[in-house]
Design an enzyme around this catalytic site. Sequence first.
Site, PDB file in Angstrom:
ATOM      1  N   HIS A  97       0.845  -1.206   0.000  1.00  0.00           N
ATOM      2  CA  HIS A  97       0.000   0.000   0.000  1.00  0.00           C
ATOM      3  C   HIS A  97       0.883   1.259   0.000  1.00  0.00           C
ATOM      4  CE1 HIS A  97       1.064   0.771   4.208  1.00  0.00           C
ATOM      5  NE2 HIS A  97       0.954  -0.526   4.386  1.00  0.00           N
ATOM      6  N   SER A 132       0.761   5.252   4.673  1.00  0.00           N
ATOM      7  CA  SER A 132      -0.446   5.388   5.509  1.00  0.00           C
ATOM      8  C   SER A 132      -0.240   6.511   6.537  1.00  0.00           C
ATOM      9  CB  SER A 132      -0.711   4.075   6.254  1.00  0.00           C
ATOM     10  OG  SER A 132       0.208   3.968   7.349  1.00  0.00           O
ATOM     11  N   GLY A 156       0.719  -2.580  11.987  1.00  0.00           N
ATOM     12  CA  GLY A 156       0.228  -3.958  12.103  1.00  0.00           C
ATOM     13  C   GLY A 156      -1.216  -4.045  11.645  1.00  0.00           C
ATOM     14  N   ARG A 187      -6.097   0.611   3.687  1.00  0.00           N
ATOM     15  CA  ARG A 187      -4.933   1.172   2.999  1.00  0.00           C
ATOM     16  C   ARG A 187      -4.548   0.348   1.762  1.00  0.00           C
ATOM     17  NH1 ARG A 187      -3.186  -0.733   8.156  1.00  0.00           N
ATOM     18  NH2 ARG A 187      -1.310  -2.021   8.232  1.00  0.00           N
ATOM     19  N   GLU A 227      -1.651  -7.067   7.259  1.00  0.00           N
ATOM     20  CA  GLU A 227      -0.275  -6.893   7.767  1.00  0.00           C
ATOM     21  C   GLU A 227      -0.071  -7.808   8.981  1.00  0.00           C
ATOM     22  OE1 GLU A 227       3.218  -4.623   7.412  1.00  0.00           O
ATOM     23  OE2 GLU A 227       2.591  -6.720   7.495  1.00  0.00           O
ATOM     24  N   MET A 243       0.408  -9.019  12.641  1.00  0.00           N
ATOM     25  CA  MET A 243      -0.115  -8.355  13.856  1.00  0.00           C
ATOM     26  C   MET A 243       1.085  -8.009  14.745  1.00  0.00           C
ATOM     27  SD  MET A 243      -1.270  -8.475  17.149  1.00  0.00           S
ATOM     28  CE  MET A 243      -1.518 -10.128  17.800  1.00  0.00           C
ATOM     29  N   HIS A 284       0.670  -5.682   2.304  1.00  0.00           N
ATOM     30  CA  HIS A 284       1.434  -4.927   3.297  1.00  0.00           C
ATOM     31  C   HIS A 284       2.897  -5.348   3.300  1.00  0.00           C
ATOM     32  CE1 HIS A 284      -2.421  -3.547   5.051  1.00  0.00           C
ATOM     33  NE2 HIS A 284      -2.828  -4.682   4.528  1.00  0.00           N
TER      34      HIS A 284
HETATM   35  O1  LIG Z   1       2.918  -2.310  10.272  1.00  0.00           O
HETATM   36  C1  LIG Z   1       3.701  -1.362  10.152  1.00  0.00           C
HETATM   37  O2  LIG Z   1       4.098  -0.602  11.039  1.00  0.00           O
HETATM   38  C2  LIG Z   1       4.268  -1.122   8.746  1.00  0.00           C
HETATM   39  O3  LIG Z   1       3.296  -1.380   7.823  1.00  0.00           O
HETATM   40  C3  LIG Z   1       5.437  -2.009   8.490  1.00  0.00           C
HETATM   41  O4  LIG Z   1       6.140  -2.022   9.624  1.00  0.00           O
HETATM   42  P1  LIG Z   1       7.668  -2.451   9.540  1.00  0.00           P
HETATM   43  O5  LIG Z   1       8.340  -1.502   8.600  1.00  0.00           O
HETATM   44  O6  LIG Z   1       8.124  -2.335  10.969  1.00  0.00           O
HETATM   45  O7  LIG Z   1       7.675  -3.862   9.044  1.00  0.00           O
END
Ligand SMILES: O=C(O)[C@H](O)COP(=O)(O)O
Length: 333
Positions: free
Chosen positions: A88, A91, A101, A137, A191, A193, A261
Site C-alpha cells: 500500500h 499510511s 500492524g 490502505r 499486515e 499483527m 502490506h
Molecule cells: O505495520 C507497520 O508498522 C508497517 O506497515 C510495516 O512495519 P515495519 O516496517 O516495521 O515492518
Amino acid sequence: MAAATSHHTIVSIQSHRWNGKNSSMEKRAANVRLVSVASCSSGTRKLGLVSASGSTSSVIDPVRLPSNGKGDHTPKKSSESTLILIRHGESMWNEKNLFTGCVDVPLTPTGVEEAIEAGKRICNIPIDVIFTSAMIRSQMTAMLAMMQHRRKKVPIITHKESEQPHSWSQIYSEDTREQSVPVITAWQLNERMYGELQGLNKKETAERFGKEQVHEWRRSYDIPPPNGESLAMCADRAVTYFKDEVVPQLIAGKHVMVAAHANSLRSIIMHLDKLTSQEVISLELSTGIPMLYIFKEGEFIRRGSPAGPSEASVYAYTKNLAQYRQKLDSMVQ
Ligand SMILES: O=C(O)[C@H](O)COP(=O)(O)O
C-alpha cells in the site's frame, strides 16, 4: 534485467530493496532463479459467473484444476500470466512513524499519490482479478492504481466475506460484468499483527528496547514482537492463502494483482524467491512500488518493478505483455 534462464540458477542476493528504481536486487540478480510453486489444494470448482438469467453465483470463484489423483496439479496449458505485488501507499501511521500492524488506518495524500503513480507504471499490464487485504490502505491503493489502467475496467469488491452482502452485490449484465475486475478482500493478507508495538512510535521504541531488539522484532523470520506475530506466523496465513487462492487463478491464465502490506508481502516474496530466513532479514519493500512476476508453467520469474508504462525491460521476453500493450494502443486510438 537479464532474461530468466531456462535452468534453475541461484541468485546471489546480499541485500534487496524493491524501491522501483534499479534496485540492488535487480543489479545483483544477474540471473533469475526459477522457483516452483507448491501445488494448491485439491478439489474442482467452476469459475463462478452470474448467468444471463440473473441466477446468482459468485462473480468469480478461485479456480482449482482437477486433481490428477496424486494430489498435485499440473497446469492444463502452458499459459503465461502476470502477478503484480504492491505494498500500500504511505499510511497516516507510516507518516507518524507508528507501528501499524493490524490497525486499520487510511492513506495519506502522499500515499494516494504513490498509488496513482503505481497505477501509471502498470497501466499497460493486464489485470483480470485483484486480491487485497481486509484493510482500507491496501484497498485504497488497489482502487487508485486501477483508475490509471488504460483498459478502463471497473474494480468491484465482491464482498465474499459473508453471504448476504455478496448475494446482494450481484451484477445482472454480461457486458457490465465484462467491463469489471473482481476485487477479493482477504484478512489472511493483512499486515502481520504487531502485538504490543501497535501504536508505539518506532524511534521511541528503539530507544526504549534497543535498536537491535526492535530490528529483530521487525525483520527476523521467527522472533515475534511482544504478543504479536513473527514473520513465520504471518507466512502461515498469507503464503497459505496465496497458494490456495491466488495460484489457481494464475494457473487458469488469469492476470493477478495483490495489494497488501510490508510483511505479508515479505512472507510471499520469501516463498516466491525461496529466500532463506537469513536473506529475508534484509528484504525491505517501499510503499506503493509495484513488483512484477511472470507465472509460466508453474514457475515464477521475477521481472522487477516497472518504472514506466512502457519500460522495455519489463516487456522483454514477455511476448504476451508486449502484444497486450499493442492491443491497448490500437483500442485507445
Ligand atoms: O505495520 C507497520 O508498522 C508497517 O506497515 C510495516 O512495519 P515495519 O516496517 O516495521 O515492518
